[in-house]
Design a protein around this motif. Structure first.
Motif, PDB file in Angstrom:
ATOM      1  N   LYS A 205      34.834  56.121  46.988  1.00 44.77           N
ATOM      2  CA  LYS A 205      35.812  55.024  46.930  1.00 44.77           C
ATOM      3  C   LYS A 205      35.345  54.017  45.897  1.00 44.77           C
ATOM      4  N   ILE A 206      36.298  53.469  45.164  1.00 44.35           N
ATOM      5  CA  ILE A 206      35.934  52.457  44.163  1.00 44.35           C
ATOM      6  C   ILE A 206      36.755  51.201  44.399  1.00 44.35           C
ATOM      7  N   GLN A 207      36.145  50.069  44.066  1.00 44.91           N
ATOM      8  CA  GLN A 207      36.836  48.805  44.258  1.00 44.91           C
ATOM      9  C   GLN A 207      37.772  48.537  43.087  1.00 44.91           C
ATOM     10  N   GLY A 208      38.935  47.983  43.373  1.00 42.81           N
ATOM     11  CA  GLY A 208      39.877  47.591  42.326  1.00 42.81           C
ATOM     12  C   GLY A 208      39.419  46.304  41.640  1.00 42.81           C
ATOM     13  N   LYS A 209      40.159  45.944  40.590  1.00 41.99           N
ATOM     14  CA  LYS A 209      39.807  44.729  39.830  1.00 41.99           C
ATOM     15  C   LYS A 209      39.850  43.498  40.718  1.00 41.99           C
ATOM     16  N   MET A 210      40.914  43.413  41.546  1.00 37.29           N
ATOM     17  CA  MET A 210      41.064  42.242  42.411  1.00 37.29           C
ATOM     18  C   MET A 210      39.907  42.123  43.394  1.00 37.29           C
ATOM     19  N   HIS A 211      39.526  43.259  43.954  1.00 40.87           N
ATOM     20  CA  HIS A 211      38.416  43.304  44.905  1.00 40.87           C
ATOM     21  C   HIS A 211      37.168  42.658  44.287  1.00 40.87           C
ATOM     22  N   VAL A 212      36.844  43.126  43.069  1.00 42.73           N
ATOM     23  CA  VAL A 212      35.637  42.640  42.400  1.00 42.73           C
ATOM     24  C   VAL A 212      35.805  41.177  41.989  1.00 42.73           C
ATOM     25  N   PHE A 213      36.998  40.830  41.517  1.00 40.63           N
ATOM     26  CA  PHE A 213      37.257  39.441  41.106  1.00 40.63           C
ATOM     27  C   PHE A 213      37.029  38.484  42.281  1.00 40.63           C
ATOM     28  N   LEU A 214      37.639  38.819  43.426  1.00 40.27           N
ATOM     29  CA  LEU A 214      37.536  37.926  44.587  1.00 40.27           C
ATOM     30  C   LEU A 214      36.104  37.866  45.116  1.00 40.27           C
ATOM     31  N   GLN A 215      35.467  39.010  45.155  1.00 40.01           N
ATOM     32  CA  GLN A 215      34.078  39.067  45.633  1.00 40.01           C
ATOM     33  C   GLN A 215      33.188  38.150  44.790  1.00 40.01           C
ATOM     34  N   ARG A 216      33.424  38.189  43.475  1.00 42.74           N
ATOM     35  CA  ARG A 216      32.586  37.390  42.565  1.00 42.74           C
ATOM     36  C   ARG A 216      32.958  35.917  42.541  1.00 42.74           C
ATOM     37  N   TYR A 217      34.284  35.644  42.469  1.00 33.16           N
ATOM     38  CA  TYR A 217      34.711  34.279  42.147  1.00 33.16           C
ATOM     39  C   TYR A 217      35.395  33.545  43.296  1.00 33.16           C
ATOM     40  N   ARG A 218      35.860  34.267  44.315  1.00 37.06           N
ATOM     41  CA  ARG A 218      36.542  33.641  45.460  1.00 37.06           C
ATOM     42  C   ARG A 218      35.976  34.209  46.767  1.00 37.06           C
ATOM     43  N   PRO A 219      34.687  33.970  47.026  1.00 35.14           N
ATOM     44  CA  PRO A 219      34.057  34.616  48.186  1.00 35.14           C
ATOM     45  C   PRO A 219      34.695  34.286  49.537  1.00 35.14           C
ATOM     46  N   ASP A 220      35.268  33.096  49.687  1.00 30.33           N
ATOM     47  CA  ASP A 220      35.883  32.746  50.987  1.00 30.33           C
ATOM     48  C   ASP A 220      37.154  33.562  51.220  1.00 30.33           C
ATOM     49  N   HIS A 221      37.975  33.607  50.174  1.00 33.27           N
ATOM     50  CA  HIS A 221      39.210  34.396  50.235  1.00 33.27           C
ATOM     51  C   HIS A 221      38.845  35.864  50.486  1.00 33.27           C
ATOM     52  N   TYR A 222      37.879  36.352  49.749  1.00 33.20           N
ATOM     53  CA  TYR A 222      37.421  37.745  49.883  1.00 33.20           C
ATOM     54  C   TYR A 222      36.996  38.047  51.329  1.00 33.20           C
ATOM     55  N   ALA A 223      36.195  37.156  51.903  1.00 34.94           N
ATOM     56  CA  ALA A 223      35.688  37.380  53.269  1.00 34.94           C
ATOM     57  C   ALA A 223      36.845  37.481  54.266  1.00 34.94           C
ATOM     58  N   GLN A 224      37.864  36.640  54.088  1.00 34.02           N
ATOM     59  CA  GLN A 224      39.010  36.681  55.011  1.00 34.02           C
ATOM     60  C   GLN A 224      39.794  37.986  54.875  1.00 34.02           C
ATOM     61  N   LEU A 225      39.919  38.485  53.635  1.00 35.44           N
ATOM     62  CA  LEU A 225      40.653  39.742  53.422  1.00 35.44           C
ATOM     63  C   LEU A 225      39.885  40.937  54.001  1.00 35.44           C
ATOM     64  N   VAL A 226      38.577  40.893  53.874  1.00 35.42           N
ATOM     65  CA  VAL A 226      37.754  41.970  54.448  1.00 35.42           C
ATOM     66  C   VAL A 226      37.884  41.935  55.970  1.00 35.42           C
ATOM     67  N   CYS A 227      37.833  40.740  56.510  1.00 36.78           N
ATOM     68  CA  CYS A 227      37.953  40.545  57.954  1.00 36.78           C
ATOM     69  C   CYS A 227      39.297  41.077  58.475  1.00 36.78           C
ATOM     70  N   ALA A 228      40.364  40.881  57.680  1.00 35.96           N
ATOM     71  CA  ALA A 228      41.709  41.327  58.079  1.00 35.96           C
ATOM     72  C   ALA A 228      41.951  42.793  57.686  1.00 35.96           C
TER      73      ALA A 228
END
Ligand code: V4E
Length: 231
Positions: A205-228
């Motif tokens: 499995k590979i992460q999409g651009k958005m996945h990597v973008f959020l992980q790097r630059y929007r960690p709070d948003h990223y954490a909520q999406l992973v949680c959901a």
């Protein structure tokens, strides 16, 4: 929103340095390279993306990607190699979909301008107003350089392969088949898997651009999406 929109079934993959050679070897034809800037929008509390709706503006064109079937139920999708989204491109339909989503979220829509106020605005500021009215904010912005290939695999409609390089330093490939809504999703996934096999792609499995973008630059948003279970 009830009209039949194509569903995009896709599988992302890791591009190695020889991917273009492999594509040519299996008969894929390069149909060109392009560059585009994407801006993604959501409410402050991530109402849209937490439900797996992705609103973006790409080079002046709006698009809303909506989860298309039970195959994209977050928890099932976390396991799947392919994703499928219904794409809404028409601004009136996009607004209607978004209103529908946030209607169930009290306090999200306030102070909507009446039509006479709206008519006084020029089209640029109307767009701004629409975003403001619905409290939509840009949460991600990046530019992609894309090299696109098409492959005739003998089935109806072609398989498309995009090689994307994002400006924040990330590369990802995507195999894509368009299916009309209610069309054969299983067959689309088989065609994608067959193409992946021909290219010798591993099942990782590979992460999409958005996945990597959020992980790097929007960690709070990223954490909520992973949680959901959205990402
Ligand atoms: C649907 C989605 C997002 C929106 C961006 O979608 P994507 O297809 O990755 O972008 P791009 O630039 O290739 O658009 P195209 O030109 O193909 O229209 S961001 C995250 N998602 C959800 C998602 C997911 N959960 N898992 C995977 C593997 N991809 C996307």
């Amino acid at each position: 929103a009830s009209c039949k929109m194509p569903v995009e079934v896709e599988r992302k993959f890791v591009c190695d340095s020889d991917i273009q050679g492999k594509l040519k070897k299996i008969g894929a034809v390069c149909i060109g390279q392009c560059q585009f800037k994407d801006q993604y929008f959501d409410l402050e509390d991530f109402t849209l993306t937490l439900r797996d709706f992705w609103l973006r503006k790409r080079e002046g064109h709006w698009e809303l990607k909506c989860p298309a079937s039970s195959l994209t139920e977050p928890e099932q999708r976390a396991e799947a190699m392919c994703t499928n989204y219904r794409e809404v491109m028409d601004l009136a339909h996009i607004k209607a979909e978004i209103m529908g989503i946030i209607e169930n979220c009290p306090g999200a829509v306030e102070d909507i301008l009446d039509s006479s106020q709206m008519n006084q605005l020029n089209s640029d500021s109307k767009e701004e107003m629409w975003l403001k009215e619905l409290k939509l904010q840009c949460f991600a912005e990046y530019t992609t350089t894309r090299c696109s290939y098409v492959l005739d695999d003998g089935e109806e409609g072609r398989v498309r392969v995009d090689l994307d390089q994002a400006d924040f330093g990330y590369c990802v490939g995507e195999i894509e088949v368009l299916v009309s809504e209610g069309g054969n999703m299983q067959s689309a996934m088989q065609r994608i898997e067959m193409t992946a096999e021909k290219l010798g792609l591993a099942g990782e499995k590979i992460q999409g651009k958005m996945h990597v973008f959020l992980q790097r630059y929007r960690p709070d948003h990223y954490a909520q999406l992973v949680c959901a279970h959205v990402l």
